[in-house]
Motif scaffolding. Sequence first.
Motif, PDB file in Angstrom:
ATOM      1  N   GLY A 173      -6.716   4.891  -3.574  1.00  0.00           N
ATOM      2  CA  GLY A 173      -6.444   3.577  -4.147  1.00  0.00           C
ATOM      3  C   GLY A 173      -6.760   3.524  -5.630  1.00  0.00           C
ATOM      4  N   SER A 174      -7.917   4.045  -6.031  1.00  0.00           N
ATOM      5  CA  SER A 174      -8.286   4.019  -7.452  1.00  0.00           C
ATOM      6  C   SER A 174      -7.363   4.894  -8.290  1.00  0.00           C
ATOM      7  CB  SER A 174      -9.737   4.471  -7.617  1.00  0.00           C
ATOM      8  OG  SER A 174      -9.912   5.795  -7.114  1.00  0.00           O
ATOM      9  N   THR A 175      -6.957   6.027  -7.733  1.00  0.00           N
ATOM     10  CA  THR A 175      -6.035   6.913  -8.462  1.00  0.00           C
ATOM     11  C   THR A 175      -4.689   6.244  -8.674  1.00  0.00           C
ATOM     12  OG1 THR A 175      -7.116   8.879  -7.563  1.00  0.00           O
ATOM     13  CG2 THR A 175      -4.875   9.143  -8.411  1.00  0.00           C
ATOM     14  N   LEU A 176      -4.161   5.651  -7.612  1.00  0.00           N
ATOM     15  CA  LEU A 176      -2.865   4.983  -7.721  1.00  0.00           C
ATOM     16  C   LEU A 176      -2.953   3.767  -8.625  1.00  0.00           C
ATOM     17  CD1 LEU A 176       0.065   4.869  -6.698  1.00  0.00           C
ATOM     18  CD2 LEU A 176      -0.749   3.426  -4.823  1.00  0.00           C
ATOM     19  N   TRP A 177      -4.045   3.011  -8.540  1.00  0.00           N
ATOM     20  CA  TRP A 177      -4.189   1.809  -9.361  1.00  0.00           C
ATOM     21  C   TRP A 177      -4.244   2.152 -10.842  1.00  0.00           C
ATOM     22  CZ3 TRP A 177      -3.084  -2.973  -9.059  1.00  0.00           C
ATOM     23  CH2 TRP A 177      -3.669  -3.919  -9.897  1.00  0.00           C
ATOM     24  N   ALA A 178      -4.897   3.249 -11.193  1.00  0.00           N
ATOM     25  CA  ALA A 178      -4.955   3.660 -12.598  1.00  0.00           C
ATOM     26  C   ALA A 178      -3.556   3.936 -13.147  1.00  0.00           C
ATOM     27  CB  ALA A 178      -5.843   4.891 -12.747  1.00  0.00           C
ATOM     28  N   SER A 179      -2.724   4.618 -12.357  1.00  0.00           N
ATOM     29  CA  SER A 179      -1.359   4.910 -12.809  1.00  0.00           C
ATOM     30  C   SER A 179      -0.505   3.642 -12.879  1.00  0.00           C
ATOM     31  CB  SER A 179      -0.706   5.933 -11.871  1.00  0.00           C
ATOM     32  OG  SER A 179      -1.387   7.166 -11.908  1.00  0.00           O
ATOM     33  N   ILE A 180      -0.664   2.756 -11.894  1.00  0.00           N
ATOM     34  CA  ILE A 180       0.133   1.529 -11.883  1.00  0.00           C
ATOM     35  C   ILE A 180      -0.197   0.657 -13.088  1.00  0.00           C
ATOM     36  CG2 ILE A 180       0.476  -0.640 -10.645  1.00  0.00           C
ATOM     37  CD1 ILE A 180       0.339   0.884  -8.060  1.00  0.00           C
ATOM     38  N   LEU A 181      -1.473   0.575 -13.456  1.00  0.00           N
ATOM     39  CA  LEU A 181      -1.857  -0.210 -14.629  1.00  0.00           C
ATOM     40  C   LEU A 181      -1.202   0.333 -15.897  1.00  0.00           C
ATOM     41  CD1 LEU A 181      -5.660  -0.987 -14.100  1.00  0.00           C
ATOM     42  CD2 LEU A 181      -3.730  -2.564 -13.958  1.00  0.00           C
ATOM     43  N   ARG A 182      -1.149   1.645 -16.032  1.00  0.00           N
ATOM     44  CA  ARG A 182      -0.516   2.237 -17.210  1.00  0.00           C
ATOM     45  C   ARG A 182       0.988   1.998 -17.216  1.00  0.00           C
ATOM     46  NH1 ARG A 182      -4.114   7.439 -15.862  1.00  0.00           N
ATOM     47  NH2 ARG A 182      -6.066   6.682 -16.764  1.00  0.00           N
ATOM     48  N   VAL A 183       1.595   2.101 -16.044  1.00  0.00           N
ATOM     49  CA  VAL A 183       3.038   1.878 -15.959  1.00  0.00           C
ATOM     50  C   VAL A 183       3.373   0.428 -16.298  1.00  0.00           C
ATOM     51  CG1 VAL A 183       5.009   1.811 -14.399  1.00  0.00           C
ATOM     52  CG2 VAL A 183       3.437   3.736 -14.322  1.00  0.00           C
ATOM     53  N   VAL A 184       2.671  -0.511 -15.682  1.00  0.00           N
ATOM     54  CA  VAL A 184       2.944  -1.930 -15.935  1.00  0.00           C
ATOM     55  C   VAL A 184       2.619  -2.300 -17.376  1.00  0.00           C
ATOM     56  CG1 VAL A 184       2.309  -4.281 -15.280  1.00  0.00           C
ATOM     57  CG2 VAL A 184       2.616  -2.550 -13.519  1.00  0.00           C
ATOM     58  N   GLY A 185       1.503  -1.773 -17.898  1.00  0.00           N
ATOM     59  CA  GLY A 185       1.166  -2.043 -19.288  1.00  0.00           C
ATOM     60  C   GLY A 185       2.202  -1.505 -20.250  1.00  0.00           C
ATOM     61  N   GLY A 186       2.650  -0.270 -20.043  1.00  0.00           N
ATOM     62  CA  GLY A 186       3.693   0.295 -20.897  1.00  0.00           C
ATOM     63  C   GLY A 186       4.998  -0.453 -20.781  1.00  0.00           C
ATOM     64  N   CYS A 187       5.337  -0.887 -19.565  1.00  0.00           N
ATOM     65  CA  CYS A 187       6.567  -1.657 -19.351  1.00  0.00           C
ATOM     66  C   CYS A 187       6.526  -2.990 -20.082  1.00  0.00           C
ATOM     67  CB  CYS A 187       6.781  -1.862 -17.852  1.00  0.00           C
ATOM     68  SG  CYS A 187       8.135  -2.984 -17.430  1.00  0.00           S
ATOM     69  N   LEU A 188       5.405  -3.707 -19.969  1.00  0.00           N
ATOM     70  CA  LEU A 188       5.291  -5.017 -20.621  1.00  0.00           C
ATOM     71  C   LEU A 188       5.301  -4.885 -22.141  1.00  0.00           C
ATOM     72  CD1 LEU A 188       2.639  -6.780 -18.350  1.00  0.00           C
ATOM     73  CD2 LEU A 188       5.118  -7.121 -18.387  1.00  0.00           C
ATOM     74  N   LEU A 189       4.589  -3.888 -22.670  1.00  0.00           N
ATOM     75  CA  LEU A 189       4.602  -3.685 -24.120  1.00  0.00           C
ATOM     76  C   LEU A 189       5.999  -3.331 -24.617  1.00  0.00           C
ATOM     77  CD1 LEU A 189       1.281  -1.724 -24.795  1.00  0.00           C
ATOM     78  CD2 LEU A 189       1.865  -4.028 -25.554  1.00  0.00           C
ATOM     79  N   ALA A 190       6.686  -2.454 -23.898  1.00  0.00           N
ATOM     80  CA  ALA A 190       8.046  -2.086 -24.289  1.00  0.00           C
ATOM     81  C   ALA A 190       8.980  -3.285 -24.240  1.00  0.00           C
ATOM     82  CB  ALA A 190       8.564  -0.968 -23.383  1.00  0.00           C
ATOM     83  N   LEU A 191       8.816  -4.145 -23.232  1.00  0.00           N
ATOM     84  CA  LEU A 191       9.676  -5.313 -23.108  1.00  0.00           C
ATOM     85  C   LEU A 191       9.423  -6.312 -24.229  1.00  0.00           C
ATOM     86  CD1 LEU A 191      11.837  -6.686 -21.398  1.00  0.00           C
ATOM     87  CD2 LEU A 191      10.004  -7.723 -20.053  1.00  0.00           C
ATOM     88  N   VAL A 192       8.148  -6.560 -24.555  1.00  0.00           N
ATOM     89  CA  VAL A 192       7.833  -7.500 -25.635  1.00  0.00           C
ATOM     90  C   VAL A 192       8.369  -6.988 -26.968  1.00  0.00           C
ATOM     91  CG1 VAL A 192       5.940  -8.512 -26.955  1.00  0.00           C
ATOM     92  CG2 VAL A 192       5.835  -8.473 -24.464  1.00  0.00           C
TER      93      VAL A 192
END
Length: 283
Positions: free
Chosen positions: A78-97
Amino acid sequence: MSVDAAVTPDAVEELGAREIRRSVLRRWGLRLGVVLGWAVFLGVWYAVSQFVLGAQRLPPPDAVAAEAWEVMSGGGFGSTLWASILRVVGGCLLALVLSVVFGVVIAYSNWWREVLGALTRIILSIPTVAVAVLALILFGASGLGPMLTATLVATPYVMTSVARGLTGVDRRLIVMSESFGRTRSQIVTGVLVPSSMLAVIGASRQAFALAWRIALLTEVFAASDGVGFQIRRSFESYDIRGMLAWTVVFIAIMFAFENLVFRQLERRAFGGAHASMSAEQRP
């Protein structure tokens, strides 16, 4: 037979029933094609594993599936997957903005269009692996490198889609807004953003699809946790089965997230747009 005699309620009902049957058959045909495609893929994988490369170099699908189950049921997943998901969502939101901001600038400034166009060509010409290594040098083995790398790589593609959607906005709405004394910020928030919402939703899905691929690749080089880091650990220990298991699990989760969230948003947005267009065309 005359046209009046042919166009009857029974004929219309029969035509509608026939179109419904065709739609159902087409939908089931697409689903059957997807199932057959996966079956062929797994069959080729199994054949290559057994008869070409061997199970040691390319584990068969059942072995990878068993390893994937052990990975998901093990501690720390869970912690491993959550770390990757946070980076993916963060990169996606920054790219979109950034894409929305740059898209507005590109749509209404020739000078910025040339400048950002040149920067976009430069960024697109840089290999993604080189960007990942550069992130390792600048940020070390931290979570910031994969997120910013995903943002950097995804922004040019998404920015182009947003700018294309903004330039397609009806100019008469802008002229009418200017005639009523609206400021530029009011035109952007009241006309451009709502009119280009379909392009923004489509661009957000594209940003997510690019972000999770780039973030996973960057984690292999520039992260101390996450799915990419686990893939690198498996590779360093020559655990091909574990490496494939982590890859398959992450790809499956990202595809499920993309289809359940972004595709549904895109479908609802396009459905609402089509409904409003149909309502406007009614007498």
